[in-house]
Design an enzyme around this catalytic site. Structure first.
Site, PDB file in Angstrom:
ATOM      1  N   ARG A  75     -24.840  -4.421 -18.482  1.00 55.17           N
ATOM      2  CA  ARG A  75     -24.952  -5.499 -17.758  1.00 55.17           C
ATOM      3  C   ARG A  75     -26.311  -5.718 -17.535  1.00 55.17           C
ATOM      4  O   ARG A  75     -26.883  -4.958 -16.726  1.00 55.17           O
ATOM      5  CB  ARG A  75     -23.873  -5.797 -16.363  1.00 55.17           C
ATOM      6  CG  ARG A  75     -22.656  -5.919 -16.779  1.00 55.17           C
ATOM      7  CD  ARG A  75     -21.867  -6.393 -15.764  1.00 55.17           C
ATOM      8  NE  ARG A  75     -20.330  -6.444 -15.848  1.00 55.17           N
ATOM      9  CZ  ARG A  75     -19.829  -7.270 -16.370  1.00 55.17           C
ATOM     10  NH1 ARG A  75     -20.266  -8.162 -16.996  1.00 55.17           N
ATOM     11  NH2 ARG A  75     -18.214  -7.142 -16.488  1.00 55.17           N
ATOM     12  N   THR A 115     -24.162 -13.450 -20.800  1.00 55.08           N
ATOM     13  CA  THR A 115     -25.038 -13.224 -21.894  1.00 55.08           C
ATOM     14  C   THR A 115     -25.348 -14.321 -22.861  1.00 55.08           C
ATOM     15  O   THR A 115     -26.313 -14.620 -23.161  1.00 55.08           O
ATOM     16  CB  THR A 115     -23.836 -12.360 -22.957  1.00 55.08           C
ATOM     17  OG1 THR A 115     -23.736 -11.078 -22.044  1.00 55.08           O
ATOM     18  CG2 THR A 115     -24.476 -12.013 -24.194  1.00 55.08           C
ATOM     19  N   ASP A 137     -11.472 -12.967 -19.709  1.00 54.98           N
ATOM     20  CA  ASP A 137     -11.389 -14.050 -18.842  1.00 54.98           C
ATOM     21  C   ASP A 137     -10.870 -15.577 -19.389  1.00 54.98           C
ATOM     22  O   ASP A 137     -10.481 -16.037 -18.799  1.00 54.98           O
ATOM     23  CB  ASP A 137     -12.410 -14.045 -17.829  1.00 54.98           C
ATOM     24  CG  ASP A 137     -13.036 -12.837 -17.027  1.00 54.98           C
ATOM     25  OD1 ASP A 137     -11.842 -12.001 -16.943  1.00 54.98           O
ATOM     26  OD2 ASP A 137     -14.052 -12.526 -16.795  1.00 54.98           O
ATOM     27  N   ARG A 172      11.571  -3.773  -3.474  1.00 53.29           N
ATOM     28  CA  ARG A 172      10.128  -3.956  -2.771  1.00 53.29           C
ATOM     29  C   ARG A 172       9.595  -5.229  -3.351  1.00 53.29           C
ATOM     30  O   ARG A 172       9.774  -5.797  -4.328  1.00 53.29           O
ATOM     31  CB  ARG A 172       9.379  -2.690  -3.160  1.00 53.29           C
ATOM     32  CG  ARG A 172       9.576  -1.539  -2.441  1.00 53.29           C
ATOM     33  CD  ARG A 172       8.998  -0.455  -2.946  1.00 53.29           C
ATOM     34  NE  ARG A 172       9.122   0.801  -2.056  1.00 53.29           N
ATOM     35  CZ  ARG A 172       8.749   2.068  -2.858  1.00 53.29           C
ATOM     36  NH1 ARG A 172       8.135   1.943  -3.933  1.00 53.29           N
ATOM     37  NH2 ARG A 172       8.975   3.021  -1.883  1.00 53.29           N
ATOM     38  N   GLY A 180     -10.277 -11.067 -13.044  1.00 53.87           N
ATOM     39  CA  GLY A 180     -10.600 -12.545 -12.932  1.00 53.87           C
ATOM     40  C   GLY A 180     -10.989 -12.654 -11.590  1.00 53.87           C
ATOM     41  O   GLY A 180     -10.528 -13.138 -10.854  1.00 53.87           O
ATOM     42  N   GLU A 232      -8.125 -10.997  -9.054  1.00 58.53           N
ATOM     43  CA  GLU A 232      -9.119 -10.323  -7.996  1.00 58.53           C
ATOM     44  C   GLU A 232      -9.690 -11.271  -7.401  1.00 58.53           C
ATOM     45  O   GLU A 232     -10.285 -11.151  -6.347  1.00 58.53           O
ATOM     46  CB  GLU A 232     -10.270  -9.760  -8.851  1.00 58.53           C
ATOM     47  CG  GLU A 232     -10.071  -8.609 -10.035  1.00 58.53           C
ATOM     48  CD  GLU A 232     -11.034  -8.322 -10.919  1.00 58.53           C
ATOM     49  OE1 GLU A 232     -11.406  -7.184 -10.851  1.00 58.53           O
ATOM     50  OE2 GLU A 232     -11.746  -9.096 -11.511  1.00 58.53           O
TER      51      GLU A 232
HETATM   52  O1  F6P Z   1     -15.754 -10.469 -17.230  1.00 62.62           O
HETATM   53  C1  F6P Z   1     -14.875  -9.603 -17.494  1.00 62.62           C
HETATM   54  C2  F6P Z   1     -14.510  -8.755 -16.359  1.00 62.62           C
HETATM   55  O2  F6P Z   1     -13.705  -7.752 -16.822  1.00 62.62           O
HETATM   56  C3  F6P Z   1     -13.770  -9.623 -15.355  1.00 62.62           C
HETATM   57  O3  F6P Z   1     -12.545  -9.980 -15.379  1.00 62.62           O
HETATM   58  C4  F6P Z   1     -13.942  -8.611 -13.927  1.00 62.62           C
HETATM   59  O4  F6P Z   1     -13.942  -9.268 -12.716  1.00 62.62           O
HETATM   60  C5  F6P Z   1     -15.399  -7.866 -14.369  1.00 62.62           C
HETATM   61  O5  F6P Z   1     -15.448  -8.122 -15.662  1.00 62.62           O
HETATM   62  C6  F6P Z   1     -15.453  -6.558 -13.846  1.00 62.62           C
HETATM   63  O6  F6P Z   1     -16.770  -6.076 -14.188  1.00 62.62           O
HETATM   64  P1  F6P Z   1     -17.304  -4.548 -14.335  1.00 62.62           P
HETATM   65  O7  F6P Z   1     -16.875  -4.112 -15.467  1.00 62.62           O
HETATM   66  O8  F6P Z   1     -18.814  -4.660 -14.396  1.00 62.62           O
HETATM   67  O9  F6P Z   1     -16.764  -3.726 -13.259  1.00 62.62           O
END
Ligand code: F6P
Length: 360
Positions: A75, A115, A137, A172, A180, A232
């Protein structure tokens, strides 16, 4: 005719990166007399620091089904691209220098939104760029589909499927947290495919009282369990109303208390109902393993689309899928924009019509 191309994969990985690169190279190999391919290590890092290797057709053989990326990735935040590195290196100038040193006809960049922004910056700087839309995503503006999405849907769906049997045995409440942060497409699709009872996504802020009512209504109807698919980035109605700065502070405070949003939701459900809640986070398994058949086909089509654009010397574009046709979408029109799930989306509507609650 000779073509000399550079290729890199940047940002979070996903399935079908290799399948897409294979599509580009196999496609080009049938179109030119001679092809030189330079693969950059670990995304933009390789381009900045001149770390690359020449690849041959052999490198692209047998990788259709292989997950991850043969080039490696990292990244490199877009907002830091104009900031010199710790040794004072101008990253943009360094990337241009590598490109010109290798006399590339074009740079093929596979990656998601961040990117793509850097790809557009390099286009503005005069480089010939082709972008290929990768991400689990499916949040890239200008393409109906990204590669990686359907493979991840399969994995998240399998996870929800597995939870079903144990949830039914124990009676449960279960939360499956799906990747995401900003966009809920993956949660929506896997939640629907896995038969989740409640789906919470960032685009539809939830009211915890409505979530609790949905759980209680299931119990009243004699259902022994409830499964929630939670993105998320799911957000409550109260939090969604906060101004940006206040929201940031609130999320930082929440993060000190809970490992993720699901734990916070579980806590609220427990306090309101006294029901045991268990949480499953498939996490990065959603980006792992081999691409599904759909992604292999999509990647091959997109890769060949990139090869054709290179032959036509039409650069500065993303190769996307629009109404099931491969399209060249100008980067100037799509970079920096996010594709989100509309609360009025037909898929959301269908889910609601079969009784799935979005907590709204
Ligand atoms: O953009 C793809 C993704 O997998 C998202 O769904 C997720 O929130 C994020 O990357 C997680 O990022 P990393 O791999 O840097 O923890």
């Amino acid at each position: 005719m000779i073509k000399r191309i550079g290729m890199l994969t940047s940002g979070g990985d996903c399935q079908a990166l290799n399948a897409t690169m294979r599509g580009v190279v196999k496609g080009l190999s049938t179109m030119v007399d001679e092809l030189e391919v330079y693969g950059f290590d670990d995304g933009y890092k390789g381009l900045i620091y001149g770390k690359y290797r020449m690849l041959t057709s052999r490198d692209f053989s047998g990788i259709l089904t292989q997950g991850g990326t043969i080039l490696g990735t990292s990244r490199q935040p877009f907002k830091l691209m104009r900031v010199p590195d710790e040794k004072g290196l101008d990253k943009v100038a360094a990337m241009k220098q590598t490109y010109y040193k290798l006399c590339l006809d074009c740079l093929v960049i596979l990656g998601g939104n961040g990117t793509q922004k850097t790809a557009n910056l390099l286009r503005e700087e005069g480089l010939n760029i082709i972008h290929l839309p990768k991400t689990i995503d499916n949040d890239i503006f200008g393409t109906d589909m990204t590669f990686g999405f359907h493979s991840a849907v399969e994995i998240a769906t399998n996870c929800i499927d597995s939870i079903h049997t144990t949830a039914a045995s124990h009676g449960r409440v279960f939360i499956v947290e799906v990747m995401g942060h900003k966009v809920g497409a993956l949660t929506l699709y896997s939640g629907l495919a896995g038969g989740a009872d409640i789906i919470l996504i960032p685009e539809i802020p939830y009211d915890i009282k409505k979530v609790v009512t949905a759980i209680q209504n299931r119990a009243k109807a004699g259902k022994r369990f409830t499964i929630l698919a939670v993105a998320e980035g799911a957000i409550s109605k109260e939090d969604a109303k906060l101004p940006k700065k206040k929201l940031k502070e609130k999320l930082e405070a929440d993060a000190k208390k809970y490992p993720s949003v699901s734990y916070q939701i579980a806590d609220r459900i427990f306090k309101e109902t006294g029901q045991e809640v268990r949480i499953t986070v498939p996490g990065h398994t959603q980006r792992g393993g081999e691409p599904c058949a759909y992604d292999r086909v999509l990647s091959t089509r997109l890769g060949v689309g990139a090869a054709e654009a290179i032959m036509d010397e039409e650069y500065g574009v993303m190769i996307g899928l629009v109404n099931n046709k491969i399209k060249r979408v100008p980067l100037a029109e799509c970079a920096g924009k996010l594709k989100t799930v509309s609360p009025k989306d037909e898929t959301v509507k269908a889910a609601k019509e079969i009784g799935i609650s979005f907590g709204d």
